[in-house]
Design an enzyme around this catalytic site. Sequence first.
Site, PDB file in Angstrom:
ATOM      1  N   ARG A  13      -9.143 -47.377  88.498  1.00  0.00           N
ATOM      2  CA  ARG A  13      -8.524 -48.415  89.309  1.00  0.00           C
ATOM      3  C   ARG A  13      -9.550 -49.108  90.202  1.00  0.00           C
ATOM      4  O   ARG A  13     -10.623 -48.576  90.473  1.00  0.00           O
ATOM      5  CB  ARG A  13      -7.426 -47.807  90.178  1.00  0.00           C
ATOM      6  CG  ARG A  13      -6.214 -47.332  89.423  1.00  0.00           C
ATOM      7  CD  ARG A  13      -5.190 -46.702  90.354  1.00  0.00           C
ATOM      8  NE  ARG A  13      -5.735 -45.544  91.073  1.00  0.00           N
ATOM      9  CZ  ARG A  13      -6.185 -45.575  92.320  1.00  0.00           C
ATOM     10  NH1 ARG A  13      -6.152 -46.701  93.014  1.00  0.00           N
ATOM     11  NH2 ARG A  13      -6.675 -44.489  92.890  1.00  0.00           N
ATOM     12  N   LYS A  63       0.241 -47.790  88.310  1.00  0.00           N
ATOM     13  CA  LYS A  63       0.163 -47.620  89.759  1.00  0.00           C
ATOM     14  C   LYS A  63       0.716 -48.824  90.504  1.00  0.00           C
ATOM     15  O   LYS A  63       1.170 -48.701  91.648  1.00  0.00           O
ATOM     16  CB  LYS A  63      -1.282 -47.337  90.185  1.00  0.00           C
ATOM     17  CG  LYS A  63      -1.789 -45.967  89.733  1.00  0.00           C
ATOM     18  CD  LYS A  63      -0.888 -44.833  90.220  1.00  0.00           C
ATOM     19  CE  LYS A  63      -1.459 -43.467  89.875  1.00  0.00           C
ATOM     20  NZ  LYS A  63      -0.533 -42.366  90.246  1.00  0.00           N
ATOM     21  N   HIS A 121       3.917 -38.733  95.171  1.00  0.00           N
ATOM     22  CA  HIS A 121       2.835 -38.583  94.195  1.00  0.00           C
ATOM     23  C   HIS A 121       2.658 -37.083  93.979  1.00  0.00           C
ATOM     24  O   HIS A 121       1.911 -36.415  94.678  1.00  0.00           O
ATOM     25  CB  HIS A 121       1.551 -39.216  94.732  1.00  0.00           C
ATOM     26  CG  HIS A 121       0.417 -39.189  93.768  1.00  0.00           C
ATOM     27  ND1 HIS A 121      -0.888 -39.033  94.162  1.00  0.00           N
ATOM     28  CD2 HIS A 121       0.377 -39.304  92.415  1.00  0.00           C
ATOM     29  CE1 HIS A 121      -1.680 -39.055  93.102  1.00  0.00           C
ATOM     30  NE2 HIS A 121      -0.932 -39.213  92.043  1.00  0.00           N
ATOM     31  N   SER A 181      -6.923 -34.437  93.276  1.00  0.00           N
ATOM     32  CA  SER A 181      -7.671 -34.023  92.099  1.00  0.00           C
ATOM     33  C   SER A 181      -8.437 -32.723  92.357  1.00  0.00           C
ATOM     34  O   SER A 181      -9.073 -32.558  93.408  1.00  0.00           O
ATOM     35  CB  SER A 181      -8.660 -35.125  91.708  1.00  0.00           C
ATOM     36  OG  SER A 181      -9.399 -34.765  90.582  1.00  0.00           O
ATOM     37  N   LYS A 237      -2.777 -29.163  90.465  1.00  0.00           N
ATOM     38  CA  LYS A 237      -1.408 -29.688  90.453  1.00  0.00           C
ATOM     39  C   LYS A 237      -0.803 -29.656  89.055  1.00  0.00           C
ATOM     40  O   LYS A 237       0.302 -29.163  88.847  1.00  0.00           O
ATOM     41  CB  LYS A 237      -1.403 -31.122  91.004  1.00  0.00           C
ATOM     42  CG  LYS A 237      -0.059 -31.836  90.932  1.00  0.00           C
ATOM     43  CD  LYS A 237      -0.069 -33.106  91.768  1.00  0.00           C
ATOM     44  CE  LYS A 237      -1.041 -34.130  91.242  1.00  0.00           C
ATOM     45  NZ  LYS A 237      -0.503 -34.911  90.096  1.00  0.00           N
ATOM     46  N   THR A 238      -1.530 -30.192  88.071  1.00  0.00           N
ATOM     47  CA  THR A 238      -1.007 -30.243  86.703  1.00  0.00           C
ATOM     48  C   THR A 238      -0.921 -28.856  86.097  1.00  0.00           C
ATOM     49  O   THR A 238       0.089 -28.480  85.484  1.00  0.00           O
ATOM     50  CB  THR A 238      -1.889 -31.153  85.826  1.00  0.00           C
ATOM     51  OG1 THR A 238      -1.868 -32.475  86.368  1.00  0.00           O
ATOM     52  CG2 THR A 238      -1.369 -31.196  84.394  1.00  0.00           C
ATOM     53  N   ASP A 287       3.494 -36.565  87.711  1.00  0.00           N
ATOM     54  CA  ASP A 287       2.736 -37.456  88.587  1.00  0.00           C
ATOM     55  C   ASP A 287       3.551 -38.198  89.648  1.00  0.00           C
ATOM     56  O   ASP A 287       3.131 -38.269  90.792  1.00  0.00           O
ATOM     57  CB  ASP A 287       1.970 -38.478  87.746  1.00  0.00           C
ATOM     58  CG  ASP A 287       0.818 -39.120  88.501  1.00  0.00           C
ATOM     59  OD1 ASP A 287       0.169 -38.418  89.294  1.00  0.00           O
ATOM     60  OD2 ASP A 287       0.572 -40.315  88.306  1.00  0.00           O
ATOM     61  N   ARG A 346      -9.031 -40.305  79.497  1.00  0.00           N
ATOM     62  CA  ARG A 346      -7.639 -39.867  79.560  1.00  0.00           C
ATOM     63  C   ARG A 346      -6.923 -40.041  78.227  1.00  0.00           C
ATOM     64  O   ARG A 346      -7.412 -40.712  77.317  1.00  0.00           O
ATOM     65  CB  ARG A 346      -6.879 -40.680  80.627  1.00  0.00           C
ATOM     66  CG  ARG A 346      -7.304 -40.391  82.051  1.00  0.00           C
ATOM     67  CD  ARG A 346      -6.562 -41.278  83.020  1.00  0.00           C
ATOM     68  NE  ARG A 346      -6.922 -41.015  84.412  1.00  0.00           N
ATOM     69  CZ  ARG A 346      -6.244 -40.226  85.239  1.00  0.00           C
ATOM     70  NH1 ARG A 346      -5.148 -39.605  84.803  1.00  0.00           N
ATOM     71  NH2 ARG A 346      -6.628 -40.042  86.477  1.00  0.00           N
TER      72      ARG A 346
END
Length: 533
Positions: A60, A200, A219, A239, A243-244, A258, A324
């Site tokens: 981004r 986003k 988020h 990051s 989390k994932t 997400d 990704r």
Amino acid sequence: MENGRVNPAHRLEDTGISGLKTVHYNLLEPALIEAALKNNEGELGIGGTIMVSTGEFTGRSPKDKFVVDEPSVKDGIWWENNPPMAMDAFEQLKKDMFAHMQGGEYYVQDLYAGADPKHQLKTRIITELAWHSLFSRTMLRRPETAELESFTSDFTVINCPSFKADPAKHGCRTETVIAISFEQKLILIGSSEYAGEIKKGVFSVMNYLLPAEGIMPMHCSANHAIGDPEDAAVFFGLSGTGKTTLSADPNRTLIGDDEHGWSDTTTFNFEGGCYAKTINLSAEAEPEIYGTTRKFGTIIENMVYDDYTKELDFADDSLSSNMRCAYPLHYISNASKSSIGGQPKNIIMLTCDAFGVLPPIARLTPAQAMYHFLSGFTSKVAGTERGITEPQPTFSTCFGAPFMPRRPEAYGALLRDKIASTGASCWLVNTGWTGGAYGTGERMPIKATRGLLTAALDGSLNDAEFKHDENFGFDVPVAVSGVDSALLDPRSTWADKDAYDAAAAKLVAMFSENFAQYEQHVSDDVLAVKISA
């Protein structure tokens, strides 16, 4: 020329766009992949994936994102975090982009953001690239075909990478621009092929609109107990915090990884897909995500691959460390079909403390939850970025500052009030270091983290004995079945206790300094629990 499915009363002319050569409405995955290949936008990969490069921008461009300064939002936007664009500059930008688009071929997808039908944002995505249309269709939620006949959009996103903005004319910073007009219900994206700007951008809109309805946009990842959607949990984390990994529990059903909303009755996913990082992805560590990289329609973004075999190189980050894959949520076997759970019973805030100071888990009051939510602390460690020789703190408010149009305290207060009104338990979980800082200590054992999370999620941790942490003010369990009790007392794991005290004092001072920016905007209950040097 037009093709695809669209309500004849809602063609692009309604948006003010005219003079296009070809418009493709709501094409499905096979047709979009065919179009992307015909247009030389990417290559066909193993299993029918589409492999693309996003060129100059592999992430981004937050400094190029603007909110139009309009009367209806003037007092509601966090302008320090969302640079304003003048209304006349946006009008010129729109006029010039629409003129640039004339004679071109464009793709339209009519989609939803939000799994809960009561709180959906109907979104029309108009893209210059076929694979961007596929990405939008993958990442947002897809209406039934019959619904398209009466679909009318609440917000429109136009992504035109070949258009270059003029800072002097358009009130922006560079040729790249992402501009959101809440009054015109329109997002304009120019001069970036990074598809994440679409995702986003929609998330930013949801983050502005939902709090006015009393809904907490988050988020975060979320899951619920198998067979019991009412036993939901959400996982906040920046990051590198896990989390994932930690939310993808085989013993629980994945709601999403997400972006979510918390209403008075539900926890609901905004999305219909996942956008997973693939650097060092392995079949052994994350078999299901790895498996999606060989499934039909998955978008492989900025990955190196063998020209002949098309085998992906998960270790080669020469194109981008942000490589990704985007795939529909149903490619994950334990994903919820509805993407909806009940209100969360547990809130997990993940941090990676490279100072080795924080305990592996701590219980937070509603006010403390707001404090740590506003702080959004984690650490970068030596070796992760050039020039970093010791742990560096990172504070990203609300665990997602770039996507927050309102002041962070608005989201923090919503979270605090929802925790208080529902009786949800809130836990701060440190997946960082123990026994010393990075370079001296060791990474927190994943087995211990999973054991503590299991105890939190099944409710047994609520019955444990707790002690007060003098440095940070929260409560820490004294003993948890299956977890080494020494880990629960960070100071005891350090050989040099004076060194621990110095590191703790340093981190306390960092928390205190960072929180000073919020003190005049929060209520007394939060000021009472702030961490002070």
